[in-house]
Design a protein around this motif. Sequence first.
Motif, PDB file in Angstrom:
ATOM      1  N   LEU A  19      -0.872   5.523  -6.215  1.00  0.00           N
ATOM      2  CA  LEU A  19      -1.526   4.209  -6.261  1.00  0.00           C
ATOM      3  C   LEU A  19      -2.318   3.912  -4.998  1.00  0.00           C
ATOM      4  O   LEU A  19      -3.361   3.246  -5.043  1.00  0.00           O
ATOM      5  CB  LEU A  19      -0.478   3.108  -6.455  1.00  0.00           C
ATOM      6  CG  LEU A  19       0.017   2.826  -7.873  1.00  0.00           C
ATOM      7  CD1 LEU A  19       1.111   1.764  -7.831  1.00  0.00           C
ATOM      8  CD2 LEU A  19      -1.129   2.354  -8.760  1.00  0.00           C
ATOM      9  N   LYS A 145      -2.570  -5.311  -0.653  1.00  0.00           N
ATOM     10  CA  LYS A 145      -2.610  -4.357  -1.769  1.00  0.00           C
ATOM     11  C   LYS A 145      -1.453  -3.365  -1.667  1.00  0.00           C
ATOM     12  O   LYS A 145      -0.866  -2.971  -2.682  1.00  0.00           O
ATOM     13  CB  LYS A 145      -3.949  -3.619  -1.777  1.00  0.00           C
ATOM     14  CG  LYS A 145      -5.147  -4.503  -2.083  1.00  0.00           C
ATOM     15  CD  LYS A 145      -6.445  -3.721  -1.934  1.00  0.00           C
ATOM     16  CE  LYS A 145      -7.662  -4.613  -2.128  1.00  0.00           C
ATOM     17  NZ  LYS A 145      -8.936  -3.890  -1.894  1.00  0.00           N
ATOM     18  N   SER A 148       1.654  -5.160  -2.746  1.00  0.00           N
ATOM     19  CA  SER A 148       1.620  -5.320  -4.201  1.00  0.00           C
ATOM     20  C   SER A 148       2.029  -4.028  -4.898  1.00  0.00           C
ATOM     21  O   SER A 148       2.757  -4.045  -5.895  1.00  0.00           O
ATOM     22  CB  SER A 148       0.218  -5.745  -4.654  1.00  0.00           C
ATOM     23  OG  SER A 148      -0.126  -7.002  -4.101  1.00  0.00           O
ATOM     24  N   ALA A 149       1.567  -2.888  -4.347  1.00  0.00           N
ATOM     25  CA  ALA A 149       1.962  -1.598  -4.920  1.00  0.00           C
ATOM     26  C   ALA A 149       3.464  -1.386  -4.753  1.00  0.00           C
ATOM     27  O   ALA A 149       4.139  -0.890  -5.669  1.00  0.00           O
ATOM     28  CB  ALA A 149       1.178  -0.476  -4.243  1.00  0.00           C
ATOM     29  N   GLN A 151       5.807  -3.727  -4.597  1.00  0.00           N
ATOM     30  CA  GLN A 151       6.513  -4.601  -5.535  1.00  0.00           C
ATOM     31  C   GLN A 151       6.438  -4.058  -6.962  1.00  0.00           C
ATOM     32  O   GLN A 151       7.434  -4.089  -7.704  1.00  0.00           O
ATOM     33  CB  GLN A 151       5.907  -6.013  -5.479  1.00  0.00           C
ATOM     34  CG  GLN A 151       6.080  -6.720  -4.137  1.00  0.00           C
ATOM     35  CD  GLN A 151       7.506  -7.150  -3.871  1.00  0.00           C
ATOM     36  OE1 GLN A 151       8.384  -6.305  -3.650  1.00  0.00           O
ATOM     37  NE2 GLN A 151       7.744  -8.448  -3.882  1.00  0.00           N
ATOM     38  N   GLU A 152       5.276  -3.559  -7.330  1.00  0.00           N
ATOM     39  CA  GLU A 152       5.104  -3.017  -8.682  1.00  0.00           C
ATOM     40  C   GLU A 152       6.031  -1.835  -8.917  1.00  0.00           C
ATOM     41  O   GLU A 152       6.685  -1.742  -9.967  1.00  0.00           O
ATOM     42  CB  GLU A 152       3.648  -2.583  -8.872  1.00  0.00           C
ATOM     43  CG  GLU A 152       3.359  -1.952 -10.222  1.00  0.00           C
ATOM     44  CD  GLU A 152       1.922  -1.492 -10.359  1.00  0.00           C
ATOM     45  OE1 GLU A 152       1.674  -0.620 -11.223  1.00  0.00           O
ATOM     46  OE2 GLU A 152       1.058  -1.995  -9.613  1.00  0.00           O
ATOM     47  N   LEU A 153       6.101  -0.938  -7.945  1.00  0.00           N
ATOM     48  CA  LEU A 153       6.923   0.265  -8.125  1.00  0.00           C
ATOM     49  C   LEU A 153       8.410  -0.040  -7.997  1.00  0.00           C
ATOM     50  O   LEU A 153       9.239   0.596  -8.644  1.00  0.00           O
ATOM     51  CB  LEU A 153       6.504   1.334  -7.124  1.00  0.00           C
ATOM     52  CG  LEU A 153       5.394   2.287  -7.588  1.00  0.00           C
ATOM     53  CD1 LEU A 153       5.826   3.032  -8.843  1.00  0.00           C
ATOM     54  CD2 LEU A 153       4.081   1.555  -7.857  1.00  0.00           C
ATOM     55  N   MET A 155       9.878  -2.621  -9.090  1.00  0.00           N
ATOM     56  CA  MET A 155      10.288  -3.173 -10.376  1.00  0.00           C
ATOM     57  C   MET A 155      10.449  -2.088 -11.434  1.00  0.00           C
ATOM     58  O   MET A 155      11.100  -2.292 -12.454  1.00  0.00           O
ATOM     59  CB  MET A 155       9.263  -4.204 -10.847  1.00  0.00           C
ATOM     60  CG  MET A 155       9.195  -5.453  -9.979  1.00  0.00           C
ATOM     61  SD  MET A 155      10.728  -6.396 -10.007  1.00  0.00           S
ATOM     62  CE  MET A 155      10.699  -7.009 -11.689  1.00  0.00           C
ATOM     63  N   GLU A 156       9.854  -0.913 -11.214  1.00  0.00           N
ATOM     64  CA  GLU A 156       9.952   0.173 -12.185  1.00  0.00           C
ATOM     65  C   GLU A 156      11.205   1.012 -12.009  1.00  0.00           C
ATOM     66  O   GLU A 156      11.485   1.882 -12.828  1.00  0.00           O
ATOM     67  CB  GLU A 156       8.728   1.096 -12.078  1.00  0.00           C
ATOM     68  CG  GLU A 156       7.471   0.509 -12.665  1.00  0.00           C
ATOM     69  CD  GLU A 156       6.374   1.539 -12.796  1.00  0.00           C
ATOM     70  OE1 GLU A 156       6.665   2.748 -12.650  1.00  0.00           O
ATOM     71  OE2 GLU A 156       5.220   1.141 -13.037  1.00  0.00           O
TER      72      GLU A 156
END
Length: 233
Positions: A19, A145, A148-149, A151-153, A155-156
């Motif tokens: 990402l 950014k 944000s990356a 936080q996104e990962l 959550m996965e």
Amino acid sequence: MSLYPLESNPDVLNKFMSLVGVPDRYKIVDVYGLDSDALAWIPRPVLAMILLFPCSEKYYEHVKKEKELVEDRGQAITPSLWFMKQKVSNACGTIALIHSLANNADRIELNDGIFKKLLEECAEKTPEERGEMLSSAGSGSEAFKLISAHQELAMEGQTEVNPNEQVNHHFIAFIEKDGELYELDGRKEFPINHGPTTKDTFVEDAARVCKAFIERDSEDINFTIMALVEADF
């Protein structure tokens, strides 16, 4: 600011690297042991090692003594070493990854993207200022950014996450720079020089330091080790 904690999971960290603009041939892989046979299975070259360990009273006692010893005796730190202080809760996984990548930027041909721009933005900043970039990241900035990356990962991952839950484990990175083995921990006041190493002996030398962490808390089994490698798979 408090983030969701990252899992010690190569799949998650590899997606994170993709990402932010790290070429796909660079991967995070699990290290399944620290004996010579287990280390031999790690794809080479190895650019960094990442250790996740429990934060115990024994560990904090060691950190205090280590700090006093370094302040008393001093240590050599190469000017080319890239270091960032941790100012954001639960960001240690991302900072360990940043330390691993930033100190190998001369070996990794980064794609145009978040991480390359972030390194350019903070090239002349101090470790404190780099940490502040993450903790005060404004919307649209490269630091924002990157968060944000993260936080996104996070959550996965396979584990339910809570940014307000106290995390009792911590990520740090080990890298070779200018012939020395460095421990990079954003919660410490400075990097720790663990002595001479080479690109050929780095894995074994970093494993020796990881063993010392495990031996200090030998009753705890919650240690995980990963490696940043260059490999086509």
